[in-house]
Design an enzyme around this catalytic site. Sequence first.
Site: not given
Length: 435
Positions: A213, A125, A224, A129
């Site tokens: 999101w 990946e 998170t 972000e």
Amino acid sequence: MAPRSLFVPALTLLSSIFTSSVTAQLYSECNPLNRTDCPANPAFGTDWEFIFNETQPDGVWNTTAGTVEYDPETGAAFTISKQGESPTLMTNFYFFFGRTEVFLKAAPGTGIVSSIVWSSDTLDEVDWEFLGGNSSFASTNYFGKGIQDFHNAGYHEIPGGVQDNYVNYTCTWTKEKLEWWADGALVRTLKAEDANNTLNYPQTPMKLSIGIWAGGDPSMPAGTRAWAGGDTNYDEVPFTMYVKSARVEDYSSGKEYVYGDKSGSWESIKIVSGNSTAYENLHKEPEKTLSEKWAELPSSTKAGVYAASGGVAALLFIALAFYYFKQRSAGQKEAAALAAQQEQDRVELERFTKGGNPNYQDYEAMKGGMGAAAGYHDSPPASSAGPPEKTWDPTNNTPGSPTVPSNAAMPLLHDRRESLTTGALGAGEHGHPTR
Ligand SMILES: *[C@@H]1O[C@H](CO)[C@@H](O)[C@H](O)[C@H]1NC(C)=O
Ligand SMILES: *[C@@H]1O[C@H](CO)[C@@H](O)[C@H](O)[C@H]1NC(C)=O
Ligand SMILES: *[C@@H]1O[C@H](CO)[C@@H](O)[C@H](O)[C@H]1NC(C)=O
Ligand SMILES: *[C@@H]1O[C@H](CO)[C@@H](O)[C@H](O)[C@H]1NC(C)=O
Ligand SMILES: *[C@@H]1O[C@H](CO)[C@@H](O)[C@H](O)[C@H]1NC(C)=O
Ligand SMILES: *[C@@H]1O[C@H](CO)[C@@H](O)[C@H](O)[C@H]1NC(C)=O
Ligand SMILES: *[C@@H]1O[C@H](CO)[C@@H](O)[C@H](O)[C@H]1NC(C)=O
């Protein structure tokens, strides 16, 4: 001190959200590190700039969650307007080394994450972000084979900020190194050997996802939420990320990429030659309008249509003439009158067949399903000009156009909570905020 990293790869999080949608993500569910029977990855094998000012061509992007709006001014808008939404676009092709260039304006909102994510079936990946609570910094990250290493994240101050302007976020990727660029400035380089001696270096065919999101959703694991910058306040919706364009360049060219073994190394990838499905979809002739189809019919066919319509009128004329002929005596006068009549009818007939050329009203009539009009243009009967060389069915004037898949159902909060348990465990096992 700022948290260093997300506890699970962003895509793992995203795909756990996606599992609640109706379509199963088969490709990402088969990990070639574990299996040798995974389906081939459809390749991109080309270079293309997608401009999000309008709906995208079929068969290239999947809207994997929610709804994405396309606007000529702002580009694609990815909006969270209530809890549980996470609109995301994902390519349905893979590139194997390459480059992406995304012009993006990040969304505001504490806990809201705007993201550009590359992901492979082995969970390699590469990320950009943007945390809604931090309008000056972009973060970058990478994962090799899904392995979480909390030293991988990087933070980069973007002059002018990330939420007020479209910034050109480019990544270039070869087997030697990865580079992250923001508006022409190189902000980060990762050399393959610096990723655990190439083992954790992203090196397998990647899909591109662009999405938004809520990392700060109350249902998210505490770690998170902390990473995302805090809890999201849904009283402040909508939160919108805008994307003007995305250019994708595949450095390989081929139809498919196939894993040759379970090593997850770039050397194991086999390239199947040919044009990719994405390439074919992008180079497909745009769907023709009826008038374009008419315009390109061979003139003999058009003549056939005219003749056919003329044929009907001529029959009528003959019947009519016969009637007159019978009714009146066959004297010279009548013959002369008949000749004159004939000439007048011929002129009218000519006008009629010229008017038979499909025009706008005809299409409307056909679309309205007016059988007579449709029948008239549909299949001209054989005539002296021969059978029509090309016919079409006005009731189905988009042959072969795939049905637009309805967007995947939005993730339900209930399902999402459930699926996120994995994330919570992940965070508990591996991590702790480094604050
Ligand atoms: C491979 O499969 C085993 C058992 O099925 C599982 O525990 C492991 O997590 C898998 N590894 C990967 C990389 O998917
Ligand atoms: C979108 O951009 C392309 C390329 O600039 C242009 O050809 C097209 O007309 C635009 N579409 C709309 C709806 O503005
Ligand atoms: C995209 O959607 C199509 C149709 O639903 C599906 O067949 C395909 O597997 C999807 N591709 C990816 C990469 O998710
Ligand atoms: C934004 O992120 C940077 C890097 O982590 C950090 O130094 C800065 O304090 C953050 N700003 C805000 C407003 O959170
Ligand atoms: C975006 O940035 C990349 C990397 O600096 C550069 O090569 C590219 O030309 C830029 N794109 C545009 C349209 O300016
Ligand atoms: C780096 O690779 C070695 C094997 O060569 C492995 O034991 C170790 O766990 C890896 N480290 C990380 C951070 O992935
Ligand atoms: C690939 O596409 C090009 C251009 O459209 C075409 O000329 C070529 O024949 C195609 N190749 C294959 C293997 O279909």
